[in-house]
Write an enzyme that holds these catalytic residues in place. Sequence first.
Site, PDB file in Angstrom:
ATOM      1  N   ASP A 293       0.822  -1.212   0.000  1.00 27.95           N
ATOM      2  CA  ASP A 293       0.000   0.000   0.000  1.00 27.95           C
ATOM      3  C   ASP A 293       0.864   1.275   0.000  1.00 27.95           C
ATOM      4  OD1 ASP A 293      -2.440   1.379   0.096  1.00 27.95           O
ATOM      5  OD2 ASP A 293      -3.273   0.048   1.608  1.00 27.95           O
TER       6      ASP A 293
ATOM      7  N   ASP B 168     -10.407   3.548  -3.607  1.00 26.61           N
ATOM      8  CA  ASP B 168     -11.064   2.367  -3.030  1.00 26.61           C
ATOM      9  C   ASP B 168     -12.499   2.190  -3.516  1.00 26.61           C
ATOM     10  OD1 ASP B 168      -8.727   2.222  -1.690  1.00 26.61           O
ATOM     11  OD2 ASP B 168      -9.603   2.187   0.311  1.00 26.61           O
TER      12      ASP B 168
ATOM     13  N   TRP C 266      -3.221   3.545  -5.743  1.00 27.43           N
ATOM     14  CA  TRP C 266      -4.505   4.157  -6.119  1.00 27.43           C
ATOM     15  C   TRP C 266      -4.417   4.948  -7.428  1.00 27.43           C
ATOM     16  CZ3 TRP C 266      -2.552   6.591  -1.276  1.00 27.43           C
ATOM     17  CH2 TRP C 266      -2.629   5.726  -0.188  1.00 27.43           C
ATOM     18  N   GLY C 267      -3.461   4.619  -8.287  1.00 32.31           N
ATOM     19  CA  GLY C 267      -3.353   5.314  -9.575  1.00 32.31           C
ATOM     20  C   GLY C 267      -2.586   6.629  -9.505  1.00 32.31           C
TER      21      GLY C 267
HETATM   22  C1  GAL Z   1      -6.211   1.337   1.356  1.00 32.95           C
HETATM   23  C2  GAL Z   1      -6.329   0.325   0.224  1.00 32.95           C
HETATM   24  C3  GAL Z   1      -7.405  -0.662   0.594  1.00 32.95           C
HETATM   25  C4  GAL Z   1      -7.039  -1.332   1.900  1.00 32.95           C
HETATM   26  C5  GAL Z   1      -6.810  -0.295   2.984  1.00 32.95           C
HETATM   27  C6  GAL Z   1      -6.298  -0.925   4.267  1.00 32.95           C
HETATM   28  O1  GAL Z   1      -5.190   2.226   1.066  1.00 32.95           O
HETATM   29  O2  GAL Z   1      -6.634   0.986  -0.970  1.00 32.95           O
HETATM   30  O3  GAL Z   1      -7.551  -1.617  -0.441  1.00 32.95           O
HETATM   31  O4  GAL Z   1      -5.875  -2.099   1.725  1.00 32.95           O
HETATM   32  O5  GAL Z   1      -5.883   0.679   2.567  1.00 32.95           O
HETATM   33  O6  GAL Z   1      -6.084   0.024   5.277  1.00 32.95           O
END
Ligand code: GAL
Length: 397
Positions: free
Chosen positions: A128, A185, A163-164
């Site tokens: 992430d 998301d 996230w692109g």
């Molecule tokens: C976001 C991610 C989600 C999930 C989340 C967990 O950044 O896009 O898919 O992993 O964090 O905290």
Amino acid sequence: MPILARTPPMGWNSWNTFGNNINEELVKTIADAFIRRGLKDAGYQYIVIDDCWSEKTRDTNGRLVPDKSKFPNGMKALTEYIHSKGLKFGIYSCVGTHTCAGFPGSFEHEFVDAVTFAEWGVDYLKYDYCYKPRNAAGEDLYKRMALALRNCGRNIVLSACNWGNDGVQKWIREAGCHLYRSAGDIHDNWKSIEGIMLSQLNNACFNGIDCWNDMDMLVVGMSGTGENAYVLSTGCNETEYRTHFSVWAMMNSPLMIGCDVRNMSEQTAAILTNKDVIALNQDIEGRAPYCIRQWNNLDNVFSLIKPLSAVSDGDGSDGDDASTTGGDYAVAMVNISDVKAEMSLQFYDIGLPYASGLGLEFYDCWKHEVIGFFTERASIDIEPHECRVFRCKVKKA
Ligand code: GAL
């Protein structure tokens, strides 16, 4: 390194339904459900735990420690269980100092974490983008973890999740990642699905073998349930979930299930295990689709057209089918409007002029039957928010 993602990865991820509430028992029973509900047979392989699996601090050797109450027997015991079912295990970390939920991230611990994951038997890492130091280039941090994984002694798929941002399509393949999130998301409602789908149409050309554009985990079958307030929403109707699955499949997105597969309905199971649709996603040529608009309904209706290898049974082994001639085309027709619409696909636009003497036989991948043979054009009715999916054969008129 061998090709680890010859076709888009298929599996399940804990985040959409369970959020913080994950544990060993849950993961084991999900693995059992993979077998019992036919998911493994349909091609789903990876079981991935997302954020919130570790203790809040590293041990004295700087190693990550699984949360002792959630995973009392540690990760190795869990991966052994999952491997014994013929499945693979994925885990989660972050390029930054912390994960999005505030657990330790891998920044400046990339190499020790890669070795730790290898020792535990991890097969897949979702990586992430939260808490990234402002002056560190994301590109460099993905390159760093990719290099660490490539030298940790085990084959581990690297699933990037920024996230692109930062023009990710331009550098993610050469960084060495196998899939990458390209949008924000997902939420369990139609607007969210529609938004991601439309935002990715122009990115299809960046998508290909061993580095796939991940449109996010599926919300199919969540139906407004789950314990994760970030994803929880109104849910969708069955048509909308089918469209979600169809478009993700056609766009070559990884297919990572997000619902609780242990008690999914028969309708949900039928969507997620539709072999005709999965075969389009897992087609061995890995070509992304191109988009054709309907001239008199530009904003509401479009087709995705994807050249396929001659034969694909979705098991990823069709490289052996080189002796087979021909070449089907997948055609998906999407109606994002709230009223019934017609899509008239002119075959000229896909390289099949009338003068060729050829036409297309349309096999409906949701009805599982041939619906007709057409020359010059096919005009198809599409319900609101519906996606009709066809596997088309080129034949003499
Ligand atoms: C976001 C991610 C989600 C999930 C989340 C967990 O950044 O896009 O898919 O992993 O964090 O905290």
